[in-house]
Design an enzyme around this catalytic site. Sequence first.
Site, PDB file in Angstrom:
ATOM      1  N   LEU B  75       0.798  -1.219   0.000  1.00 50.39           N
ATOM      2  CA  LEU B  75       0.000   0.000   0.000  1.00 50.39           C
ATOM      3  C   LEU B  75       0.840   1.282   0.000  1.00 50.39           C
ATOM      4  O   LEU B  75       0.331   2.368   0.273  1.00 50.39           O
ATOM      5  CB  LEU B  75      -0.971  -0.002   1.185  1.00 50.39           C
ATOM      6  CG  LEU B  75      -1.912  -1.223   1.220  1.00 50.39           C
ATOM      7  CD1 LEU B  75      -2.933  -1.069   2.343  1.00 50.39           C
ATOM      8  CD2 LEU B  75      -2.614  -1.444  -0.111  1.00 50.39           C
ATOM      9  N   CYS B  76       2.132   1.148  -0.308  1.00 44.52           N
ATOM     10  CA  CYS B  76       3.001   2.326  -0.372  1.00 44.52           C
ATOM     11  C   CYS B  76       2.868   3.041  -1.707  1.00 44.52           C
ATOM     12  O   CYS B  76       2.825   2.402  -2.752  1.00 44.52           O
ATOM     13  CB  CYS B  76       4.457   1.913  -0.202  1.00 44.52           C
ATOM     14  SG  CYS B  76       4.976   1.818   1.495  1.00 44.52           S
ATOM     15  N   HIS B  77       2.832   4.387  -1.643  1.00 47.59           N
ATOM     16  CA  HIS B  77       2.876   5.173  -2.880  1.00 47.59           C
ATOM     17  C   HIS B  77       4.274   5.106  -3.482  1.00 47.59           C
ATOM     18  O   HIS B  77       5.256   5.062  -2.738  1.00 47.59           O
ATOM     19  CB  HIS B  77       2.597   6.648  -2.589  1.00 47.59           C
ATOM     20  CG  HIS B  77       1.241   6.924  -2.040  1.00 47.59           C
ATOM     21  ND1 HIS B  77       0.945   6.775  -0.705  1.00 47.59           N
ATOM     22  CD2 HIS B  77       0.108   7.348  -2.643  1.00 47.59           C
ATOM     23  CE1 HIS B  77      -0.330   7.095  -0.507  1.00 47.59           C
ATOM     24  NE2 HIS B  77      -0.862   7.443  -1.673  1.00 47.59           N
ATOM     25  N   MET B 112       9.012   4.410   4.954  1.00 48.09           N
ATOM     26  CA  MET B 112       9.067   3.034   4.458  1.00 48.09           C
ATOM     27  C   MET B 112      10.244   2.843   3.511  1.00 48.09           C
ATOM     28  O   MET B 112      10.803   1.748   3.414  1.00 48.09           O
ATOM     29  CB  MET B 112       7.743   2.648   3.767  1.00 48.09           C
ATOM     30  CG  MET B 112       6.592   2.435   4.725  1.00 48.09           C
ATOM     31  SD  MET B 112       7.005   1.385   6.147  1.00 48.09           S
ATOM     32  CE  MET B 112       7.529  -0.135   5.343  1.00 48.09           C
ATOM     33  N   GLU B 113      10.623   3.913   2.801  1.00 46.80           N
ATOM     34  CA  GLU B 113      11.796   3.828   1.933  1.00 46.80           C
ATOM     35  C   GLU B 113      13.054   3.627   2.774  1.00 46.80           C
ATOM     36  O   GLU B 113      13.918   2.796   2.455  1.00 46.80           O
ATOM     37  CB  GLU B 113      11.911   5.095   1.072  1.00 46.80           C
ATOM     38  CG  GLU B 113      10.966   5.135  -0.128  1.00 46.80           C
ATOM     39  CD  GLU B 113       9.480   5.198   0.233  1.00 46.80           C
ATOM     40  OE1 GLU B 113       9.142   5.539   1.386  1.00 46.80           O
ATOM     41  OE2 GLU B 113       8.657   4.894  -0.651  1.00 46.80           O
ATOM     42  N   ASP B 127      23.769 -12.126   3.178  1.00 43.33           N
ATOM     43  CA  ASP B 127      24.148 -12.886   1.976  1.00 43.33           C
ATOM     44  C   ASP B 127      25.657 -12.845   1.752  1.00 43.33           C
ATOM     45  O   ASP B 127      26.260 -13.839   1.370  1.00 43.33           O
ATOM     46  CB  ASP B 127      23.406 -12.319   0.763  1.00 43.33           C
ATOM     47  CG  ASP B 127      23.750 -13.086  -0.503  1.00 43.33           C
ATOM     48  OD1 ASP B 127      23.629 -14.334  -0.490  1.00 43.33           O
ATOM     49  OD2 ASP B 127      24.162 -12.439  -1.482  1.00 43.33           O
TER      50      ASP B 127
END
Lengths: 81, 296
Positions: B75-77, B112-113, B127
């Site tokens: 739901l992130c723009h 969120m970024e 990794d």
Amino acid sequence: MTCVHLLAFAGVREVLGTVDLEFPVEATTARGLLDAVCERYPKLAPYASSLRVAVNGTYAAWDDPVGPGDEVALIPPVAGG
Amino acid sequence: MKALTHLDEAGHARVVDVGDKEETRRVAVARARVATTAETIAAIRDGTVPKGDVVAVVRVASITGAKRTSELIPLCHPLALTHVAVDVVLDPRGVIEIVVRAECVGRTGVEMEAMTGASVGALAAYDMIKGVDRTARVLSIELLEKSGGRSGHFVRERSQVMLVSHRLCVDDVLEAVARDQAGATVVFLGTVRDHAEGHAVTLLEYEAYGSMALAEMQRCVDEIEAGDVRLAVAHRTGPLHVGELAVVCAASAPHRQDAFAAARALIDAIKHRVPIWKREHGVEGPRWVDWKEQPS
């Protein structure tokens, strides 16, 4: 006459039925204020000897002054931890 | 009930409409921490990890992660990022810290970024090093700072005294007492037990006089700290189930005797003085602990 901002927590909040109220008061002491609150809310009286009073975020001695504009909390027996 | 902003009238998910919001400059900083061995940190520094340059790969992975956020988080723009900066800090004691700062000029927050960038960086770090340390693990992913939105400026506090409504993190408290002079650290954990005075307890609700509780906890800390003793405490509020952490106290000192004594003095002072109350839920219904009519 003006007021202190009275805060009620835990058991005191349930007896008073509110989290805070403006309580009308002349210049008095912590003891005087607690007595006045118990007079207005008789249901609090049986608990009074277990309460402490904090004025502006610090525990007050019973003869410490309390006046209009102070934030006063009635502190029931604490039970953190 | 409050309307759910990210569901439409039919209950379907949607990306919320921000078309009418003002554009503002937005900044967010997130951090991820990866625990590994001191040997691995040394190998990263020396450039001897077989897979290559860990720090460079983590930095690129974090930037890519930040840019791809709207594809990964439903739901992130999509945001037009104006700046992404990645700091990779190698703690010789065995922690890789990835701090991502994301900025944009836009109508919705950029946290969120920053969070996704930090997360992807942490996974890329794993990794890169899993061939030399399979036991490595992501310790935490968290927002450190956010500004520019209607919700105001958020900064995660890591102070000596904390009062929180979310799950307590022992590491936060340990971090607050970590010092080079410390040879001993004692941690006290108070947890919710399933009984009290012979009856079953299912839930405790903690209530605090927030501003005074913080001030009083600080006064306890200040009164007990002496010499090289360092103290910290975090206390919960809200409903807690059996087994949950209610309080974390930590004391560090050059030697264990002082650390034990200070930790004990701190929890005793907190239980005695800090304006926090608990309502116990058991078979007889809820009751405030220690709240009873006094004999006249």
